[in-house]
Design an enzyme around this catalytic site. Structure first.
Site, PDB file in Angstrom:
ATOM      1  N   HIS A 161     -16.361 -11.033  -5.060  1.00 53.27           N
ATOM      2  CA  HIS A 161     -14.880 -11.146  -5.143  1.00 53.27           C
ATOM      3  C   HIS A 161     -14.073  -9.935  -5.255  1.00 53.27           C
ATOM      4  CE1 HIS A 161     -15.802 -15.546  -5.099  1.00 53.27           C
ATOM      5  NE2 HIS A 161     -16.481 -15.080  -6.251  1.00 53.27           N
ATOM      6  N   SER A 174      -5.488  15.900   5.101  1.00 52.27           N
ATOM      7  CA  SER A 174      -4.252  15.109   5.181  1.00 52.27           C
ATOM      8  C   SER A 174      -3.339  16.262   5.755  1.00 52.27           C
ATOM      9  CB  SER A 174      -3.449  14.513   3.976  1.00 52.27           C
ATOM     10  OG  SER A 174      -2.122  14.218   4.284  1.00 52.27           O
TER      11      SER A 174
END
Length: 485
Positions: free
Chosen positions: A154, A292
């Site tokens: 999870h 970036s």
């Protein structure tokens, strides 16, 4: 001619390998058409039709000559039919054979059979690249077979596993995908010589005239077999019946197999992206690479992101293939043609590029061992609470009392971690409790004691599952992809 005002698919310009592009190229497509026409003419002559040695020789000599695409385009503009345009184009360089090119055939004789050959070649290339990706990830899994790492269910911290065991889960999905592709290859059938609506009526007329006898029926069946053999296909793997085309559900099952591969690739790349965020694992990052344009410090997982994006495209293409199959009318309808020009080559081009990136990433995964250890250490005291409880019970403490003490301290320690950003001080808290005196809590927290049989599972998986794959694909494993971006 290519210009900067002409759209070019990024699947070709940025992703697919030269090998996959060749499989879906005009040269492969129309060159295979010519080979099919030669195989048909040779087989018809062998079975007694009035075709001369001179016609066959001329046709054979013309088959491998360069295709004049301008001439073919001129014919197609005039005739509005791509197959007949290439029949006439071939006829110009084989004028004596022109009359017997495509004799008795429908357009799908060349269309379907050529596509099945392309599918077989493309699936074979995909299978090889899956095996290479498996091999690269297996080397990684073997190296880190025993390095403990935090497990997740999870996306919440769970029982520890090892870095290598987690990698084996990625490999297992690729193994399943490879089995799917190999099954698809093994079950792929050739259309062969079936005629306009699949009844072989035109060929029966050629061999039997107005009153075909049993020998004419046998010759038509033999024609089907001969052409299949000449095109390098097992004659026992022919469709027994077809309409005008081979069943379009074949395309859907092939794309379903590709989607299976894509899902396995995307699972791997998604985990890589999540682990990069945790600063535990990282994909290769070259010295001059820019992460970036604005944030110079960044090392974005751009290759894993490309894997995910291309995989999503492949998975999405399956819907069109299944819908096309479902909406075929009777023996054939032409609304399949325009979309299949996209749904056959494009998923292969995308998946080919995807697998090249997977191979590249798998060949150079960076592991930050200290971060892996630190992230595990931050959570391990909570997971070790049951072991600590059992150690205290063995020393004579009451199990229920120990449970309550650990529960209270665990909740308090967790609250400090979450609310204050503090380190996990559960061990320090427990050390101050009398019931834990004399217990070496650090020994209880040895990470290797929490990974079960993970290292041994990796060893057995490699021996029993991966080594046979490596053996089958040994000649392909030296491949090193060259990424375009």
């Amino acid at each position: 001619m290519q210009t900067d005002t002409t759209y070019v698919s990024p699947l070709a310009s940025r992703n697919a390998s030269p090998e996959m592009q060749l499989i879906w190229s005009p040269r492969m497509k129309f060159g295979t058409w010519r080979k099919l026409w030669l195989a048909l003419a040779e087989s018809e002559k062998e079975l007694g039709l009035a075709i001369t040695d001179e016609q066959i020789a001329e046709l054979r000599a013309a088959v491998d000559k360069p295709i004049d695409y301008e001439v073919a385009a001129g014919y197609e503009k005039k005739l509005r039919h791509d197959v007949m345009a290439h029949v006439h184009t071939l006829g110009e360089i084989a004028p004596k054979a022109k009359a017997i090119i495509h004799l008795g055939a429908t357009s799908q004789f060349v269309g379907c059979n050529a596509e099945l050959i392309q599918l077989r070649e493309a699936l074979t290339l995909i299978a090889r690249k899956i095996a290479i990706a498996i091999d690269k990830l297996t080397a990684f899994a073997a190296k880190y077979r025993a390095l403990p790492t935090l497990g997740f269910t999870h996306y919440q911290p769970a029982q520890p596993t090892t870095v290598g065991k987690r990698a084996s889960l990625w490999i297992q999905e690729l193994v399943i995908a490879l089995e799917e592709v190999e099954h698809r290859l093994d079950s792929l059938k050739f259309r062969g010589v079936k005629g306009t609506t699949g009844t072989q009526a035109s060929f029966l007329a050629l061999f039997g005239g107005d009153a075909p006898d049993q020998s004419a029926h046998e010759k038509v069946d033999q024609l089907d077999r001969l052409v299949t053999e000449k095109m390098g296909w097992d004659p026992d793997k022919r469709f027994a019946v077809t309409g005008q085309t081979y069943p379009r559900i074949v395309d859907a099952t092939v794309l379903g197999s590709l989607a299976t591969v894509a899902a396995a690739c995307q699972k791997f790349a998604t985990d890589m992206r999540l682990l990069a965020n945790r600063k535990e694992l990282e994909e290769p990052f070259e010295k001059s690479q820019i992460g970036s344009s604005a944030m110079a410090y960044k090392r974005n997982p751009m290759r894993s992101e490309r894997i995910c994006g291309l995989s999503r495209f492949v998975i999405g293409m399956t819907q069109t293939a299944f819908t096309t199959s479902a909406e075929q009318w009777f023996e054939r309808t032409l609304d399949d043609s325009s979309c299949r020009r996209l749904t056959l080559p494009e998923p292969f081009l995308a998946l080919d590029g995807t697998l090249d990136i997977v191979i590249n990433v798998a060949s150079g995964i960076v592991v930050y061992k200290k971060t892996v250890e630190a992230n595990l250490a931050a959570e391990l005291p909570f997971m070790a609470s049951e072991n600590i409880m059992m150690a205290a019970v063995q020393k004579g403490a009451d199990r229920q009392d120990v449970h309550e003490v650990i529960r209270e301290h665990s909740q308090a320690a967790a609250q400090k971690v979450k609310a204050e950003g503090a380190t996990n001080d559960l061990l320090e808290r427990l050390e101050n409790e009398d019931m834990f005196k004399g217990i070496d809590l650090n020994a209880v927290l040895d990470p290797s004691k929490f990974v079960g049989r993970a290292p041994e599972q990796v060893d057995a998986f490699i021996k029993d599952v991966i080594d046979p794959i490596r053996s089958r694909y040994q000649e392909a494993l030296a491949y090193v992809p060259e990424l375009k971006v």
